[in-house]
Design a protein around this motif. Structure first.
Motif, PDB file in Angstrom:
ATOM      1  N   UNK A  91       0.905  -1.118  -0.086  1.00 29.95           N
ATOM      2  CA  UNK A  91       0.055  -0.005  -0.022  1.00 29.95           C
ATOM      3  C   UNK A  91       0.891   1.382   0.043  1.00 29.95           C
ATOM      4  N   UNK A  92       2.178   1.086  -0.009  1.00 26.48           N
ATOM      5  CA  UNK A  92       3.027   2.176  -0.033  1.00 26.48           C
ATOM      6  C   UNK A  92       3.290   2.835  -1.443  1.00 26.48           C
ATOM      7  N   UNK A  93       2.285   3.887  -1.742  1.00 25.56           N
ATOM      8  CA  UNK A  93       2.465   4.595  -2.973  1.00 25.56           C
ATOM      9  C   UNK A  93       1.295   4.297  -4.053  1.00 25.56           C
ATOM     10  N   UNK A  94       1.120   5.114  -4.649  1.00 23.51           N
ATOM     11  CA  UNK A  94      -0.086   5.006  -5.495  1.00 23.51           C
ATOM     12  C   UNK A  94       0.071   4.869  -7.169  1.00 23.51           C
ATOM     13  N   UNK A  95       1.565   4.946  -7.324  1.00 19.24           N
ATOM     14  CA  UNK A  95       2.016   4.799  -8.696  1.00 19.24           C
ATOM     15  C   UNK A  95       3.404   4.053  -8.798  1.00 19.24           C
ATOM     16  N   UNK A  96       4.001   3.624  -9.783  1.00 12.99           N
ATOM     17  CA  UNK A  96       4.798   2.835  -9.912  1.00 12.99           C
ATOM     18  C   UNK A  96       6.166   3.695  -9.302  1.00 12.99           C
ATOM     19  N   UNK A  97       6.356   4.981  -9.292  1.00 10.70           N
ATOM     20  CA  UNK A  97       7.547   5.575  -8.754  1.00 10.70           C
ATOM     21  C   UNK A  97       7.495   5.672  -7.357  1.00 10.70           C
ATOM     22  N   UNK A  98       6.123   5.922  -7.033  1.00 12.16           N
ATOM     23  CA  UNK A  98       5.917   6.012  -5.353  1.00 12.16           C
ATOM     24  C   UNK A  98       6.089   4.642  -4.772  1.00 12.16           C
ATOM     25  N   UNK A  99       5.691   3.627  -5.414  1.00 15.98           N
ATOM     26  CA  UNK A  99       5.588   2.143  -4.624  1.00 15.98           C
ATOM     27  C   UNK A  99       7.224   2.026  -4.712  1.00 15.98           C
ATOM     28  N   UNK A 100       7.952   2.406  -5.877  1.00 17.97           N
ATOM     29  CA  UNK A 100       9.379   2.152  -5.779  1.00 17.97           C
ATOM     30  C   UNK A 100      10.204   2.730  -4.693  1.00 17.97           C
ATOM     31  N   UNK A 101       9.952   3.863  -4.737  1.00 22.62           N
ATOM     32  CA  UNK A 101      10.574   4.474  -3.475  1.00 22.62           C
ATOM     33  C   UNK A 101      10.182   4.238  -2.080  1.00 22.62           C
ATOM     34  N   UNK A 102       9.185   3.887  -1.936  1.00 22.32           N
ATOM     35  CA  UNK A 102       8.608   3.199  -0.543  1.00 22.32           C
ATOM     36  C   UNK A 102       9.104   1.895  -0.297  1.00 22.32           C
ATOM     37  N   UNK A 103       9.210   0.753  -1.258  1.00 26.70           N
ATOM     38  CA  UNK A 103       9.689  -0.256  -1.027  1.00 26.70           C
ATOM     39  C   UNK A 103      11.361  -0.360  -0.694  1.00 26.70           C
ATOM     40  N   UNK A 104      11.799   0.761  -1.561  1.00 27.84           N
ATOM     41  CA  UNK A 104      13.474   0.897  -1.432  1.00 27.84           C
ATOM     42  C   UNK A 104      13.712   1.317  -0.051  1.00 27.84           C
ATOM     43  N   UNK A 105      12.994   2.239   0.569  1.00 33.01           N
ATOM     44  CA  UNK A 105      13.216   2.463   2.129  1.00 33.01           C
ATOM     45  C   UNK A 105      13.149   1.282   2.989  1.00 33.01           C
ATOM     46  N   UNK A 106      12.263   0.548   2.766  1.00 30.03           N
ATOM     47  CA  UNK A 106      12.155  -0.920   3.600  1.00 30.03           C
ATOM     48  C   UNK A 106      13.289  -1.559   3.332  1.00 30.03           C
ATOM     49  N   UNK A 107      13.661  -1.773   2.089  1.00 29.48           N
ATOM     50  CA  UNK A 107      14.540  -3.007   1.824  1.00 29.48           C
ATOM     51  C   UNK A 107      16.046  -2.208   2.318  1.00 29.48           C
ATOM     52  N   UNK A 108      16.270  -1.143   2.200  1.00 35.29           N
ATOM     53  CA  UNK A 108      17.544  -0.258   2.828  1.00 35.29           C
ATOM     54  C   UNK A 108      17.562  -0.430   4.221  1.00 35.29           C
TER      55      UNK A 108
END
Length: 242
Positions: A91-108
């Protein structure tokens, strides 16, 4: 480094000399190929991640399958990952760019904390996440994290081979070019690969590349259902639904 191997020796333990006709098998070949089949069929057995994992869902579309241990780590970030009705929803983000950024922060953060060992193989390589082949990408993730999320991964494999005349017998021999992976690769270092793969049955091949070579042997008539006892099992594992 490349190696030119006779196709008749790609299963050196059990193959008959030469490439004419079908290839003979020994107990060594059969045991080794059974191990390969077990490795690729493990996801279909009870107790595997496909039975225990949570489907990873984005906008109602399943894009992955997350094992219990990884799911617990991801659920520590409820603004991005939420378990709902037996599914893990992104549910992190409403578009590919936002989802990518949200998941990247979690993984980092998980990488920095050393929570998931596989993230130590970080490549700084973005991998597109799609619900099916050809569908639009819903986000990008670090490639090292793709297996943790059970994401369907696609790749291209290239086999290269030549025919060489044997002046002694007058017969033609088929030889295949193989590449050996760098010892510094994050995954399967030093193993045989397709052209950028003693051989298929020995454990020297990167596993999915071994299946690609076996498929090559099928298509060129070097493995025949009347003479290969594992023919049905090999065909099934190479065409199983994911």
């Amino acid at each position: 480094m490349s190696e030119l191997e006779p196709v008749s020796q790609l299963g050196r333990d059990g193959m008959a000399a030469g490439t004419a006709g079908c290839l003979g098998r020994s107990s060594g070949w059969i045991a080794a190929i059974r191990r390969l089949l077990q490795q690729f069929g493990s996801a279909q057995r009870p107790g595997s991640s496909s039975f225990q994992g949570l489907p990873l869902v984005i906008e109602g579309q399943q894009v992955g399958l997350v094992g219990p241990a990884v799911a617990r780590e991801l659920q520590a970030f409820p603004d991005v990952f939420v378990e709902v009705a037996g599914r893990l929803e992104l549910r992190g983000g409403r578009c590919p760019k936002e989802r990518t950024e949200a998941v990247a922060k979690v993984l980092a953060q998980l990488r920095a904390e050393g929570c998931l060992v596989r993230l130590a193989r970080w490549r700084d390589e973005a991998y597109e996440v799609r619900p099916s082949f050809g569908a639009p990408a819903l986000l990008n993730v670090e490639r090292a994290a793709a297996p943790l999320l059970g994401i369907l991964q696609f790749g291209a494999h290239l086999n290269a081979f030549v025919h060489r005349q044997d002046d002694g017998t007058g017969s033609r021999q088929m030889l295949m070019w193989l590449a050996r992976r760098s010892p510094h690769k994050a995954t399967y270092p030093g193993l045989l690969d397709n052209l950028v793969k003693e051989a298929v049955s020995s454990g020297s091949f990167k596993p999915n590349c071994a299946l690609v070579v076996i498929d090559f042997l099928f298509r060129h008539g070097l493995l025949h259902p009347d003479q290969e006892p594992l023919y049905p099992e090999l065909m099934a594992v190479m065409h199983q639904s994911l």
